[in-house]
Design a protein around this motif. Structure first.
Motif, PDB file in Angstrom:
ATOM      1  N   LEU A  71       4.352   5.979  -5.654  1.00 28.21           N
ATOM      2  CA  LEU A  71       4.136   6.114  -7.096  1.00 28.21           C
ATOM      3  C   LEU A  71       3.272   7.329  -7.415  1.00 28.21           C
ATOM      4  CD1 LEU A  71       3.600   2.415  -8.198  1.00 28.21           C
ATOM      5  CD2 LEU A  71       5.559   3.888  -8.680  1.00 28.21           C
ATOM      6  N   PHE A  72       2.251   7.568  -6.620  1.00 31.24           N
ATOM      7  CA  PHE A  72       1.406   8.738  -6.826  1.00 31.24           C
ATOM      8  C   PHE A  72       2.211  10.028  -6.668  1.00 31.24           C
ATOM      9  CE2 PHE A  72      -1.408  12.040  -5.118  1.00 31.24           C
ATOM     10  CZ  PHE A  72      -2.253  12.173  -6.211  1.00 31.24           C
ATOM     11  N   MET A  97       0.813  -1.188   0.000  1.00 33.26           N
ATOM     12  CA  MET A  97       0.000   0.000   0.000  1.00 33.26           C
ATOM     13  C   MET A  97       0.865   1.263   0.000  1.00 33.26           C
ATOM     14  SD  MET A  97      -3.150   0.521  -0.095  1.00 33.26           S
ATOM     15  CE  MET A  97      -4.387   1.690   0.165  1.00 33.26           C
ATOM     16  N   ARG A  98       1.971   1.227   0.686  1.00 34.48           N
ATOM     17  CA  ARG A  98       2.859   2.395   0.728  1.00 34.48           C
ATOM     18  C   ARG A  98       3.488   2.664  -0.627  1.00 34.48           C
ATOM     19  NH1 ARG A  98       5.940   1.044   6.357  1.00 34.48           N
ATOM     20  NH2 ARG A  98       4.088   1.170   7.657  1.00 34.48           N
ATOM     21  N   VAL A  99       3.631   1.623  -1.423  1.00 35.25           N
ATOM     22  CA  VAL A  99       4.209   1.790  -2.758  1.00 35.25           C
ATOM     23  C   VAL A  99       3.302   2.657  -3.626  1.00 35.25           C
ATOM     24  CG1 VAL A  99       4.907   0.563  -4.844  1.00 35.25           C
ATOM     25  CG2 VAL A  99       5.433  -0.397  -2.603  1.00 35.25           C
ATOM     26  N   TYR A 100       1.988   2.517  -3.454  1.00 34.03           N
ATOM     27  CA  TYR A 100       1.050   3.333  -4.215  1.00 34.03           C
ATOM     28  C   TYR A 100       1.200   4.818  -3.890  1.00 34.03           C
ATOM     29  CZ  TYR A 100      -1.322  -0.955  -5.614  1.00 34.03           C
ATOM     30  OH  TYR A 100      -1.618  -2.162  -6.143  1.00 34.03           O
ATOM     31  N   TYR A 101       1.407   5.114  -2.638  1.00 33.28           N
ATOM     32  CA  TYR A 101       1.607   6.511  -2.246  1.00 33.28           C
ATOM     33  C   TYR A 101       2.882   7.067  -2.873  1.00 33.28           C
ATOM     34  CZ  TYR A 101      -2.040   5.866   1.247  1.00 33.28           C
ATOM     35  OH  TYR A 101      -3.218   5.618   1.875  1.00 33.28           O
TER      36      TYR A 101
END
Length: 67
Positions: free
Chosen positions: A7-8, A1-5
């Motif tokens: 990448l965003f 989930m932290r990877v999405y932040y």
């Protein structure tokens, strides 16, 4: 989930305009010059034209014909 932040955040940084480019401002200034019946000159206005502002922040001039 932290990877999405992460990448965003990276995508957001890449979409930001470069300082000094003035993309949307240049488009609006160019459009305003065309509405007033002028043209954007790269170097200088012709002898029968008068400068009436700028078309972009890089130095292009808006030139109107003398009536």
């Amino acid at each position: 989930m932290r990877v999405y932040y992460l990448l965003f955040a990276l995508v957001f940084l890449f979409l930001l305009p470069v300082p000094g480019s003035g993309g949307i401002i240049n488009i609006l200034q160019n459009y305003y010059c065309k509405i007033r019946g002028g043209r954007c000159a790269l170097f200088d206005c012709l002898p029968w034209e008068t400068p009436s502002g700028r078309c972009s922040q890089s130095g292009r001039k808006c030139c109107l014909r003398n009536q």
